[in-house]
Design a protein around this motif. Structure first.
Motif, PDB file in Angstrom:
ATOM      1  N   LEU A   1      10.301  11.207  -0.863  1.00  0.00           N
ATOM      2  CA  LEU A   1       9.418  10.990   0.290  1.00  0.00           C
ATOM      3  C   LEU A   1      10.192  11.493   1.515  1.00  0.00           C
ATOM      4  O   LEU A   1      11.266  10.989   1.848  1.00  0.00           O
ATOM      5  CB  LEU A   1       9.082   9.503   0.473  1.00  0.00           C
ATOM      6  N   THR A   2       9.635  12.515   2.123  1.00  0.00           N
ATOM      7  CA  THR A   2      10.327  13.095   3.297  1.00  0.00           C
ATOM      8  C   THR A   2       9.578  12.702   4.576  1.00  0.00           C
ATOM      9  O   THR A   2       8.357  12.866   4.657  1.00  0.00           O
ATOM     10  CB  THR A   2      10.390  14.628   3.184  1.00  0.00           C
ATOM     11  N   ILE A   3      10.353  12.196   5.514  1.00  0.00           N
ATOM     12  CA  ILE A   3       9.788  11.818   6.833  1.00  0.00           C
ATOM     13  C   ILE A   3      10.423  12.747   7.874  1.00  0.00           C
ATOM     14  O   ILE A   3      11.564  12.522   8.302  1.00  0.00           O
ATOM     15  CB  ILE A   3      10.079  10.347   7.193  1.00  0.00           C
ATOM     16  N   PRO A   4       9.744  13.790   8.226  1.00  0.00           N
ATOM     17  CA  PRO A   4      10.310  14.705   9.226  1.00  0.00           C
ATOM     18  C   PRO A   4      10.084  14.144  10.650  1.00  0.00           C
ATOM     19  O   PRO A   4       9.031  13.595  10.942  1.00  0.00           O
ATOM     20  CB  PRO A   4       9.511  15.993   9.016  1.00  0.00           C
ATOM     21  N   GLY A   5      11.079  14.258  11.474  1.00  0.00           N
ATOM     22  CA  GLY A   5      10.924  13.806  12.879  1.00  0.00           C
ATOM     23  C   GLY A   5      10.528  12.363  12.979  1.00  0.00           C
ATOM     24  O   GLY A   5       9.477  12.024  13.533  1.00  0.00           O
ATOM     25  N   ALA A   6      11.394  11.506  12.418  1.00  0.00           N
ATOM     26  CA  ALA A   6      11.073  10.080  12.401  1.00  0.00           C
ATOM     27  C   ALA A   6      10.747   9.581  13.798  1.00  0.00           C
ATOM     28  O   ALA A   6      11.363   9.980  14.790  1.00  0.00           O
ATOM     29  CB  ALA A   6      12.238   9.305  11.818  1.00  0.00           C
ATOM     30  N   ALA A   7       9.759   8.709  13.848  1.00  0.00           N
ATOM     31  CA  ALA A   7       9.336   8.123  15.126  1.00  0.00           C
ATOM     32  C   ALA A   7       9.268   6.608  14.964  1.00  0.00           C
ATOM     33  O   ALA A   7       9.477   6.060  13.877  1.00  0.00           O
ATOM     34  CB  ALA A   7       7.993   8.680  15.538  1.00  0.00           C
TER      35      ALA A   7
ATOM     36  N   MET B   1       0.864  -1.159   0.000  1.00  0.00           N
ATOM     37  CA  MET B   1       0.000   0.000   0.000  1.00  0.00           C
ATOM     38  C   MET B   1       0.914   1.227   0.000  1.00  0.00           C
ATOM     39  O   MET B   1       1.893   1.293   0.739  1.00  0.00           O
ATOM     40  CB  MET B   1      -0.849  -0.011   1.271  1.00  0.00           C
ATOM     41  N   ALA B   2       0.612   2.167  -0.909  1.00  0.00           N
ATOM     42  CA  ALA B   2       1.454   3.358  -1.037  1.00  0.00           C
ATOM     43  C   ALA B   2       1.362   4.182   0.232  1.00  0.00           C
ATOM     44  O   ALA B   2       0.306   4.290   0.850  1.00  0.00           O
ATOM     45  CB  ALA B   2       1.034   4.183  -2.240  1.00  0.00           C
ATOM     46  N   VAL B   3       2.501   4.752   0.601  1.00  0.00           N
ATOM     47  CA  VAL B   3       2.537   5.603   1.788  1.00  0.00           C
ATOM     48  C   VAL B   3       1.800   6.880   1.477  1.00  0.00           C
ATOM     49  O   VAL B   3       2.032   7.516   0.448  1.00  0.00           O
ATOM     50  CB  VAL B   3       4.001   5.909   2.180  1.00  0.00           C
ATOM     51  N   SER B   4       0.913   7.280   2.350  1.00  0.00           N
ATOM     52  CA  SER B   4       0.126   8.492   2.104  1.00  0.00           C
ATOM     53  C   SER B   4       0.726   9.653   2.872  1.00  0.00           C
ATOM     54  O   SER B   4       1.455   9.472   3.854  1.00  0.00           O
ATOM     55  CB  SER B   4      -1.311   8.272   2.543  1.00  0.00           C
ATOM     56  N   GLN B   5       0.385  10.829   2.438  1.00  0.00           N
ATOM     57  CA  GLN B   5       0.912  12.002   3.133  1.00  0.00           C
ATOM     58  C   GLN B   5       0.184  12.254   4.441  1.00  0.00           C
ATOM     59  O   GLN B   5       0.606  13.071   5.249  1.00  0.00           O
ATOM     60  CB  GLN B   5       0.777  13.232   2.221  1.00  0.00           C
ATOM     61  N   THR B   6      -0.908  11.561   4.625  1.00  0.00           N
ATOM     62  CA  THR B   6      -1.673  11.790   5.857  1.00  0.00           C
ATOM     63  C   THR B   6      -0.907  11.297   7.091  1.00  0.00           C
ATOM     64  O   THR B   6      -1.237  11.657   8.203  1.00  0.00           O
ATOM     65  CB  THR B   6      -3.017  11.060   5.791  1.00  0.00           C
ATOM     66  N   ALA B   7       0.085  10.457   6.884  1.00  0.00           N
ATOM     67  CA  ALA B   7       0.852   9.919   8.028  1.00  0.00           C
ATOM     68  C   ALA B   7       1.893  10.912   8.490  1.00  0.00           C
ATOM     69  O   ALA B   7       2.765  10.569   9.289  1.00  0.00           O
ATOM     70  CB  ALA B   7       1.500   8.604   7.655  1.00  0.00           C
ATOM     71  N   GLY B   8       1.861  12.133   7.935  1.00  0.00           N
ATOM     72  CA  GLY B   8       2.827  13.136   8.347  1.00  0.00           C
ATOM     73  C   GLY B   8       4.043  13.138   7.465  1.00  0.00           C
ATOM     74  O   GLY B   8       5.001  13.867   7.715  1.00  0.00           O
ATOM     75  N   GLN B   9       4.037  12.298   6.440  1.00  0.00           N
ATOM     76  CA  GLN B   9       5.163  12.244   5.517  1.00  0.00           C
ATOM     77  C   GLN B   9       4.856  13.170   4.333  1.00  0.00           C
ATOM     78  O   GLN B   9       3.691  13.434   4.017  1.00  0.00           O
ATOM     79  CB  GLN B   9       5.400  10.796   5.083  1.00  0.00           C
ATOM     80  N   SER B  10       5.876  13.618   3.656  1.00  0.00           N
ATOM     81  CA  SER B  10       5.716  14.576   2.539  1.00  0.00           C
ATOM     82  C   SER B  10       6.304  13.982   1.272  1.00  0.00           C
ATOM     83  O   SER B  10       7.465  13.538   1.269  1.00  0.00           O
ATOM     84  CB  SER B  10       6.419  15.896   2.897  1.00  0.00           C
TER      85      SER B  10
END
Length: 466
Positions: A16-22, A1-10
């Motif tokens: 694909l940018t993941i700011p403040g990885a958790a 499943m494609a990563v959506s931007q709703t997860a806080g990713q851009s």
């Protein structure tokens, strides 16, 4: 499943940018391309793993527990296999890193505590920081350091006090529960360990003194040394050993001298203050005990001549191979009952009416006799007196008779033999007066006769012729 931007990713273009990885962002990521206007999809790329923050691992060297005062310990912190981590150290609840000013030494991933002390006890943990990246590892699990001051404990077996000559005693030294301590023994003020050359035996944590003597008396203490580690325990508290030579003491009660036939006397043997001695009694030159008893005293009742002799005793301590020294001897002399002596003063064979005579009763040299007086064949004393003499003044015929006496010793059941009797005879004064008067008349008659004869003789002389 494609990563959506709703997860806080851009997602921007091919990024694909993941700011403040958790933690929720960790996992495997890959991508694929789709050609616009054509139903063409590329093959998937190789995957890339986004991992959670690494956890620091804390180890301690050496793994001694407890750590003893003065020892050195090293804590090592590691985060995965990276070599470019820097490390921070924490203790107990402090959120501040452990500083080197406390005497600790930090080198690379190591925290070294030289000469550990009680203040170094506590919980330690660490974390890593990745150079040029704003990344901190998770805290390590904590390690608790316990810094102990080892104390030696000294015990003695058996716990007899005092210890008697020839007995065996064992001193036992213990430090914690470790089995790999070696022990040193000290006596009195000596700073040198007690050696086995003095007849002592050292086995493990025990010092054995066989056949104790006076030279073994003193204060003993010990210390432990931990093999493979430069650790010495504190000195134990001292234990004082007293080695006594038990002496028997023989006393006699009452202390009468001499002892008279029929009297009772008690010999008492005492050895220290213990009550569990068995007493052995000896008489004269006999080397074998004449009797033995748990009681410390022996009564001689109704003493007789065969009870005379030298007596001494010794004690043997039950449950211990201990025999006291023999007591000094006491010589017991049993004398026959003394005989009273009756003396009359003055020693007139015939006492006349009205004269005075003194009867004196003497028994040995004691002054505390009570004197009993007997007359004729009467078996009951006619009188008794503390005084040893009786005066008969103005003697009369009623005072005539046989007199005897005996003494009874106060405070002792002793009565002397009765004295030999003295017979007292009291004469009247009539016969002597009559004899005196008769003698005077005879003398007067003789004078008268001589006078008359003299007169006759004189007359005859006158009548002679011239």
């Amino acid at each position: 499943m494609a990563v959506s931007q709703t997860a806080g990713q851009s997602v921007t273009g091919n990024r694909l940018t993941i700011p403040g990885a958790a933690g929720s962002d960790q996992g495997q990521y890959w991508c694929e391309g789709r050609l616009e206007g054509r139903k063409v999809t590329s093959q998937r790329s190789d995957s890339i793993t986004v991992a959670a923050l690494p956890k620091a691992t804390l180890t301690v060297e050496p793994k001694w527990h407890p750590l003893y005062n003065g020892e050195t310990v090293t804590l090592r912190c590691e985060v995965e296999s990276y070599s470019n981590w820097t490390y921070s150290w924490y203790k107990d609840q402090a959120q501040m890193a452990v500083s080197q000013t406390a005497g600790h030494s930090v080198t690379g991933n190591r925290l070294t505590i030289p000469g550990a002390a009680g203040s170094d006890q506590g919980q330690y943990w660490c974390e890593g920081r990745l150079e040029r990246r704003k990344v901190k590892s998770q805290h390590s699990d904590s390690i608790t350091l316990t810094v102990a001051l080892p104390n030696a404990s000294l015990t003695v077996e058996p716990k007899w006090h005092p210890l008697y000559n020839g007995e065996t005693v064992t001193l036992r030294c213990e430090v914690d529960s470790y089995s790999n301590w070696t022990y040193s023994w000290y006596k009195d003020q000596a700073q040198m360990a007690v050696s086995q050359t003095a007849g002592h035996s050292v086995t493990g944590n025990s010092l054995i003194i066989p056949g104790a003597a006076g030279s073994d008396q003193g204060q003993y203490w010990c210390e432990g040394r931990l093999e493979g580690r430069k650790v010495k325990s504190q000195h134990s508290d001292s234990i004082t050993l007293t080695v006594a030579l038990p002496n028997a003491s023989l006393t006699v009660e009452p202390k009468w001298r001499p002892l008279y036939n029929g009297e009772t006397i008690t010999l008492r043997c005492e050895v220290d203050s213990y009550s569990n001695w068995t007493h052995f009694w000896y008489r004269d030159h006999n080397q074998t005990a004449t009797s033995l008893t748990k009681e410390y005293s022996v009564n001689i009742t109704g003493a007789a001549g065969f009870d005379q002799g030298q007596y001494w005793c010794e004690g043997r301590l039950e449950g211990r191979n201990v025999t006291s020294q023999r007591s000094d001897s006491i010589t017991l002399t049993v004398a026959a009952l003394p005989k009273a002596t009756l003396i009359m003063k003055p020693k007139w064979r015939l006492l006349y009416n009205g004269e005075t005579v003194t009867l004196r009763c003497e028994v040995d040299s004691y002054s505390n006799w009570t004197h009993f007086w007997y007359r004729d064949h009467n078996q009951t004393a006619t009188s008794l007196s503390k005084e040893y003499s009786v005066n008969i003044t103005g003697a009369a015929g009623s005072d005539q008779g046989q007199y005897s006496c005996e003494g009874r010793l106060e405070g002792r059941n002793v009565t002397s033999q009765r004295s030999d009797p003295i017979t007292l005879t009291v004469a009247g004064v009539i016969l002597p007066i009559a004899l005196g008067v008769g003698f005077c008349l005879i003398v007067l008659a003789l004078i008268f006769i001589l006078f008359q004869k003299h007169r006759r003789n004189k007359g005859e002389i006158v009548m002679l012729p011239n």
